[in-house]
Enzyme design. Structure first.
Site, mmCIF file in Angstrom:
data_model
loop_
_atom_site.group_PDB
_atom_site.id
_atom_site.type_symbol
_atom_site.label_atom_id
_atom_site.label_comp_id
_atom_site.label_asym_id
_atom_site.label_seq_id
_atom_site.Cartn_x
_atom_site.Cartn_y
_atom_site.Cartn_z
ATOM 1 N N GLU A 50 8.421 4.903 -8.822
ATOM 2 C CA GLU A 50 7.670 5.693 -8.127
ATOM 3 C C GLU A 50 7.117 7.017 -9.145
ATOM 4 O OE1 GLU A 50 5.584 4.845 -6.114
ATOM 5 O OE2 GLU A 50 6.473 3.257 -5.477
ATOM 6 N N CYS A 54 -9.647 -4.524 -4.726
ATOM 7 C CA CYS A 54 -10.517 -3.559 -4.141
ATOM 8 C C CYS A 54 -10.263 -2.176 -5.405
ATOM 9 C CB CYS A 54 -10.044 -2.972 -2.800
ATOM 10 S SG CYS A 54 -11.331 -2.104 -1.903
ATOM 11 N N CYS A 103 -14.668 -8.604 -4.278
ATOM 12 C CA CYS A 103 -14.861 -8.866 -2.962
ATOM 13 C C CYS A 103 -14.764 -10.376 -2.598
ATOM 14 C CB CYS A 103 -16.247 -8.383 -2.389
ATOM 15 S SG CYS A 103 -16.308 -6.545 -2.627
ATOM 16 N N CYS A 127 -11.392 -11.072 -1.738
ATOM 17 C CA CYS A 127 -10.798 -10.056 -0.576
ATOM 18 C C CYS A 127 -10.420 -10.752 0.613
ATOM 19 C CB CYS A 127 -11.602 -8.927 -0.698
ATOM 20 S SG CYS A 127 -10.833 -7.897 0.504
ATOM 21 N N CYS A 146 -15.109 -5.614 6.280
ATOM 22 C CA CYS A 146 -15.254 -4.032 5.634
ATOM 23 C C CYS A 146 -16.734 -3.769 5.781
ATOM 24 C CB CYS A 146 -14.972 -4.609 3.930
ATOM 25 S SG CYS A 146 -15.476 -3.248 2.793
#
Length: 323
Positions: A70, A226, A233, A236, A242
């Site tokens: 991270e 995205c 899309c 997706c 959406c």
DNA sequence: GAGGCGTGGAA
DNA sequence: TTTCCAAGCCT
């Protein structure tokens, strides 16, 4: 992100919505938006099939490995993190191993990942973990948040990914996904808003296991499909849900974001100077630093900055090295 | 809260 | 070539 003041503020938030625990009493509890469960479930199903097999996602990786990843992933692409991450966790498999080193070793091992203050902060965090948490990465949000270099996002990410905690993980990917799906805009606001926290909290599945899966899945969706520039899309799992897609994917209409220049900046000068220190095992003289940046005034300012940040130290003989 | 803080790959 | 930016944090 371009500025967009109304980005997530138009999100479906019930009367008195919010999320952040510290202001829950003032703002009340928000209700999840329409189709919330469908969004999270479909995204998790997609993730189960398409998730990247990244080393820090290995169930045996452990909390420290998650934490290291991270830190490295803050503003740095996965592809560049991978090799440094591997050598890092091999050399320092637990916080105490890193804490036992001089901070300069962390900076050197950080290599060219960029933002080397992160290396310093990771070392400081390891030291704090040894001193205050018995050498074990703490498993609750507040304790994580108190560590150097651990902000709102990173604390939530470690709590969720390493410990399966139920936390609203709001990185740039998730924020973009939520802005598009629930607010119908291309990009979220410049900085994280209370409305976004409220929305993210309202979306969080009630079961811990599902919440953690949603956190990872929503990030992955933003990272792989995205995306900022060329969203896919067609692949997706939640296009029909959406708002941005339904509206015909309207482009961002706010003021354009100023592109950050780098060549010739103080940042580049700092990078050049630090590279000299990083690549030398022995202290370097001033002439070696002078050689890599011509503009004297800027060079001195950059060096002073490195010293002030603790990324470099000056020895009594006037030479310099990593801390 | 705006600005500073690295780097190198992709379009 | 130039632009844009990639899992933020801190002051």
């Amino acid at each position: 992100m371009p500025s967009q003041t109304t980005a997530a503020s138009t999100a479906v938030t019930a009367p008195g919505a919010t999320a952040a625990p510290d202001c829950a009493d003032r703002a009340g509890v928000s209700q999840p938006p329409e189709h919330a469960d469908e969004v999270t479930e479909r995204t998790r199903a997609w993730f189960a099939l398409h998730r990247r097999d990244l080393p820090w996602r290995d169930p045996h990786a452990g909390a420290w490995a998650v934490m290291v990843s991270e830190f490295m992933l803050q503003q740095t692409p996965v592809a560049r993190v991978l090799p440094v991450y591997e050598s890092w966790v091999a050399r320092w498999p637990e916080p105490s191993a890193l804490a036992a080193e001089e901070p300069g070793e962390a900076v050197r091992a950080w290599g060219r990942l960029g933002y080397p203050r992160r290396a310093l902060r990771l070392h400081a965090a390891a030291t704090s973990i040894v001193q205050r948490h018995g050498g074990q990465v703490p498993d609750d949000y507040e304790a994580l948040r108190a560590l150097p270099g651990v902000g709102e996002y990173t604390a939530a990410a470690i709590a969720s990914f390493a410990f399966g905690r139920r936390a609203a993980v709001l990185d740039t990917n998730v924020r973009r996904v939520l802005a598009r799906v629930f607010s119908g805009v291309e990009f979220p606001a410049d900085s994280l808003t209370a409305a976004e926290r409220a929305l993210a909290t309202a979306l969080l599945p009630s079961a811990q296991r599902d919440a953690a899966a949603w956190a990872a899945a929503s990030m992955e969706l933003g990272a792989l499909l995205c995306t900022a520039k060329t969203p896919d899309c067609a692949r997706c799992p939640i296009t029909e849900l959406c708002a941005w897609h339904r509206l015909g994917r309207p482009p961002h209409d706010g003021p354009p974001r100023r592109g950050q220049i780098y060549a010739g900046t103080d940042r580049q000068a700092r990078g050049r100077l630090l590279a000299v220190l990083r690549e030398s095992r022995s202290p370097v003289g001033k002439p070696a630093l002078d050689a890599v940046w011509h503009a004297a005034e800027q060079r001195e300012r950059a060096l002073a900055g490195l010293l002030a940040d603790g990324l470099a130290v000056e020895l009594r003989d006037g030479t310099y090295r990593l801390p």
